[in-house]
Design an enzyme around this catalytic site. Structure first.
Site, PDB file in Angstrom:
ATOM      1  N   CYS A 164       6.597  -7.272   7.596  1.00 51.26           N
ATOM      2  CA  CYS A 164       7.095  -7.004   7.535  1.00 51.26           C
ATOM      3  C   CYS A 164       8.073  -8.024   9.169  1.00 51.26           C
ATOM      4  O   CYS A 164       6.896  -8.519   9.538  1.00 51.26           O
ATOM      5  CB  CYS A 164       7.038  -5.672   9.046  1.00 51.26           C
ATOM      6  SG  CYS A 164       8.357  -4.334   9.368  1.00 51.26           S
ATOM      7  N   CYS A 213       3.083   8.272   1.375  1.00 49.09           N
ATOM      8  CA  CYS A 213       3.732   7.316   2.156  1.00 49.09           C
ATOM      9  C   CYS A 213       4.053   6.137   1.576  1.00 49.09           C
ATOM     10  O   CYS A 213       2.911   5.382   0.762  1.00 49.09           O
ATOM     11  CB  CYS A 213       2.410   7.305   3.256  1.00 49.09           C
ATOM     12  SG  CYS A 213       2.891   6.088   5.010  1.00 49.09           S
ATOM     13  N   GLU A 256       0.944  -1.074  -0.048  1.00 49.28           N
ATOM     14  CA  GLU A 256       0.665  -0.285   0.064  1.00 49.28           C
ATOM     15  C   GLU A 256       0.955   1.333  -0.116  1.00 49.28           C
ATOM     16  O   GLU A 256       1.525   1.623   0.392  1.00 49.28           O
ATOM     17  CB  GLU A 256      -1.342  -0.205   0.893  1.00 49.28           C
ATOM     18  CG  GLU A 256      -2.252  -1.132   1.014  1.00 49.28           C
ATOM     19  CD  GLU A 256      -2.693  -1.381   2.533  1.00 49.28           C
ATOM     20  OE1 GLU A 256      -4.094  -1.944   2.355  1.00 49.28           O
ATOM     21  OE2 GLU A 256      -2.274  -0.701   3.335  1.00 49.28           O
ATOM     22  N   CYS A 297      -1.784   5.227   9.897  1.00 53.39           N
ATOM     23  CA  CYS A 297      -0.262   4.179  10.288  1.00 53.39           C
ATOM     24  C   CYS A 297      -0.939   2.622  10.973  1.00 53.39           C
ATOM     25  O   CYS A 297      -1.633   3.096  11.434  1.00 53.39           O
ATOM     26  CB  CYS A 297       0.598   4.740  11.228  1.00 53.39           C
ATOM     27  SG  CYS A 297       0.630   6.696  11.282  1.00 53.39           S
ATOM     28  N   CYS A 344       1.498  -2.229  15.839  1.00 49.93           N
ATOM     29  CA  CYS A 344       1.778  -2.528  14.345  1.00 49.93           C
ATOM     30  C   CYS A 344       0.169  -3.589  13.251  1.00 49.93           C
ATOM     31  O   CYS A 344       0.767  -4.887  13.631  1.00 49.93           O
ATOM     32  CB  CYS A 344       2.620  -2.175  13.846  1.00 49.93           C
ATOM     33  SG  CYS A 344       2.797  -1.774  11.830  1.00 49.93           S
ATOM     34  N   CYS A 393       6.864  -5.318  15.771  1.00 49.87           N
ATOM     35  CA  CYS A 393       5.836  -4.649  16.819  1.00 49.87           C
ATOM     36  C   CYS A 393       4.691  -4.844  17.538  1.00 49.87           C
ATOM     37  O   CYS A 393       3.849  -4.859  16.837  1.00 49.87           O
ATOM     38  CB  CYS A 393       6.349  -2.924  16.304  1.00 49.87           C
ATOM     39  SG  CYS A 393       7.717  -2.676  16.123  1.00 49.87           S
TER      40      CYS A 393
HETATM   41  N1  SAH Z   1       9.314   0.547  10.755  1.00 47.50           N
HETATM   42  C1  SAH Z   1       9.225   1.783  10.463  1.00 47.50           C
HETATM   43  C2  SAH Z   1       7.954   1.764   9.273  1.00 47.50           C
HETATM   44  C3  SAH Z   1       7.201   1.491   9.310  1.00 47.50           C
HETATM   45  S1  SAH Z   1       5.481   2.969  10.481  1.00 47.50           S
HETATM   46  C4  SAH Z   1       9.429   2.049  11.552  1.00 47.50           C
HETATM   47  O1  SAH Z   1       8.636   1.470  12.672  1.00 47.50           O
HETATM   48  O2  SAH Z   1       8.993   2.954  12.005  1.00 47.50           O
HETATM   49  C5  SAH Z   1       5.534   4.232  10.609  1.00 47.50           C
HETATM   50  C6  SAH Z   1       5.201   4.700  11.581  1.00 47.50           C
HETATM   51  O3  SAH Z   1       4.002   3.962  12.073  1.00 47.50           O
HETATM   52  C7  SAH Z   1       5.996   4.448  13.460  1.00 47.50           C
HETATM   53  O4  SAH Z   1       6.446   4.790  14.025  1.00 47.50           O
HETATM   54  C8  SAH Z   1       5.236   3.261  13.306  1.00 47.50           C
HETATM   55  O5  SAH Z   1       5.510   3.156  14.843  1.00 47.50           O
HETATM   56  C9  SAH Z   1       3.504   4.036  13.524  1.00 47.50           C
HETATM   57  N2  SAH Z   1       2.297   2.654  13.142  1.00 47.50           N
HETATM   58  C10 SAH Z   1       2.311   1.218  14.396  1.00 47.50           C
HETATM   59  N3  SAH Z   1       1.745   1.240  14.024  1.00 47.50           N
HETATM   60  C11 SAH Z   1       0.622   1.967  14.708  1.00 47.50           C
HETATM   61  C12 SAH Z   1      -0.718   2.185  15.070  1.00 47.50           C
HETATM   62  N4  SAH Z   1      -1.063   1.203  15.394  1.00 47.50           N
HETATM   63  N5  SAH Z   1      -1.049   3.671  14.867  1.00 47.50           N
HETATM   64  C13 SAH Z   1       0.010   4.297  15.183  1.00 47.50           C
HETATM   65  N6  SAH Z   1       0.711   4.411  14.714  1.00 47.50           N
HETATM   66  C14 SAH Z   1       1.780   3.106  14.177  1.00 47.50           C
END
Ligand code: SAH
Length: 361
Positions: A128, A121, A108, A350, A135, A132
């Site tokens: 991935c 974006c 996406e 995000c 996420c 985390c």
């Molecule tokens: N892997 C990279 C880039 C992708 S995530 C990283 O970790 O930075 C981009 C941003 O979105 C990161 O700050 C991540 O923590 C945030 N993010 C991921 N899941 C989310 C969620 N459910 N709600 C809000 N932000 C989220």
């Protein structure tokens, strides 16, 4: 001795699916290919112009190349089509493009207009591996790295969706994947984006977001002058290890020590992303610890509303508590902005970039 490039060319020539995307070649490789085909060196620039300025999706479209060179390129290379499978439009102007790759993987790319900016974006991997907890993409696991052609193709696919007069002003690697876990392809993409032979985009308009792969962070800042965003999300190792398991390998102290030593360009600062999770990392004590942790750094903080998804196991901190948290950071002389969630109604926010539309495979 035959060069590596020539060998690769010969190996892949018979099998169309193995042909490399022209956009996966560095400019030096393009020059080599041109030389090997017996053409004048300036042809490499012409090819790059078609690829990165005009964004063509076929070699036939490169009209000013000699027919023999075009035939040579077509025999040995390809330009993967952009294949936008679906576009979801949000009420706030956000557009999410679902792109289907040649092997059926789906990624996406999101166009986010806000004020005078239009931010793109971009994804760097299908899925991935970073696990985390908050996420949605993490739930897929890592399917595979994207090629440079697939990463940069997102820009041209997005451009086709822009309205008259609308232009992408900022590029952020905050879509699917951990960009620094796909470093060679990311670097190739960033070179094509920022070089004069490529798209000529200012590196100040590009931000790479990472969960904190330290050795690669150092390389990124040595190799490019793009902006860096670090997903911090916690102020103690106990909490960070729980929500971002990479912390077990690179704990907070080591992460911040590395950040302190990065060769930042004049006046630039590292953005620390902090997703606010209710009862997990959002207390006033957390805010005070964050001030202490970041005080020695050239840092700013981006507080992010958590976007819930099914089975996430976390809930979002409410606006008043996010604002109270921000106020403590401000009192501690730390710049902190609150990222408003965009495109929530189309699950483009995000962490929600989850390929839900996977075809039966
Ligand atoms: N892997 C990279 C880039 C992708 S995530 C990283 O970790 O930075 C981009 C941003 O979105 C990161 O700050 C991540 O923590 C945030 N993010 C991921 N899941 C989310 C969620 N459910 N709600 C809000 N932000 C989220």
């Amino acid at each position: 001795m035959m060069s590596e490039t020539a060998e690769q060319v010969r190996e892949s020539a018979s099998e169309p699916s193995l042909r490399r995307d022209l956009r996966d070649l560095s400019f030096e490789e393009l020059e080599k290919i041109v030389a090997e085909s017996g053409e004048q060196p300036y042809r490499a620039r012409q090819i790059a112009h078609w690829l990165y300025r005009r964004g063509v999706d076929s070699i036939d479209a490169m009209r000013d190349l000699p027919a023999a060179l075009r035939a040579f390129l077509k025999h040995n290379f390809k330009i993967s089509p952009f294949a936008v499978a679906a576009v979801h439009r949000s009420g706030d102007g956000t557009r999410k493009l679902l792109m289907r790759l040649a092997d059926g993987e789906e990624i996406e790319t999101v166009i986010i207009p806000a004020d005078s900016r239009v931010t793109l974006c971009m994804s760097s991997q299908a899925g991935c591996a970073m696990r985390c907890g908050f996420c949605a993409t993490a739930r897929m696991g890592l399917h595979r790295n994207l090629t440079a052609g697939e990463i940069i193709g997102q820009i041209f696919a997005a451009r086709l969706e822009l309205a008259e007069g609308e232009e992408i002003t900022n590029y952020v690697f905050m879509g699917m994947g951990e960009p620094l876990a796909n470093y060679p392809r990311l670097l190739q993409t960033l070179r094509a984006m920022t070089s004069p032979w490529g798209m000529g985009i200012s590196p100040r308009r590009i931000t790479v977001s990472t969960v904190g792969l330290l050795p690669m962070m150092e390389r990124l800042l040595a190799d490019t002058s793009v902006n860096l965003a670090v997903s911090l999300h916690a102020t103690t190792d106990e909490v960070r290890s729980r929500i971002a398991p990479i912390n077990q390998r690179y704990p907070i102290r080591q992460l911040l020590d590395t950040c302190a030593k990065l060769p930042l360009k004049r006046r630039s600062r590292i953005t620390f992303e902090y997703v606010m999770l209710s009862g997990v990392n959002d207390s006033p004590a957390d805010a005070r610890r964050l001030v202490k942790l970041l005080a020695p750094l050239r840092a700013k903080v981006n507080l992010i509303f958590f976007n819930p998804f099914e089975g996430a196991g976390f809930s979002a901190t409410g606006r008043p508590a996010v604002e109270a948290f921000q106020a403590i950071l401000h009192k501690g002389n730390l710049t902190a902005t609150i990222r408003e969630s965009r495109g929530r109604d189309i699950a483009a926010a995000c962490g929600q970039l989850y390929a839900e539309h996977r075809s039966a495979d």
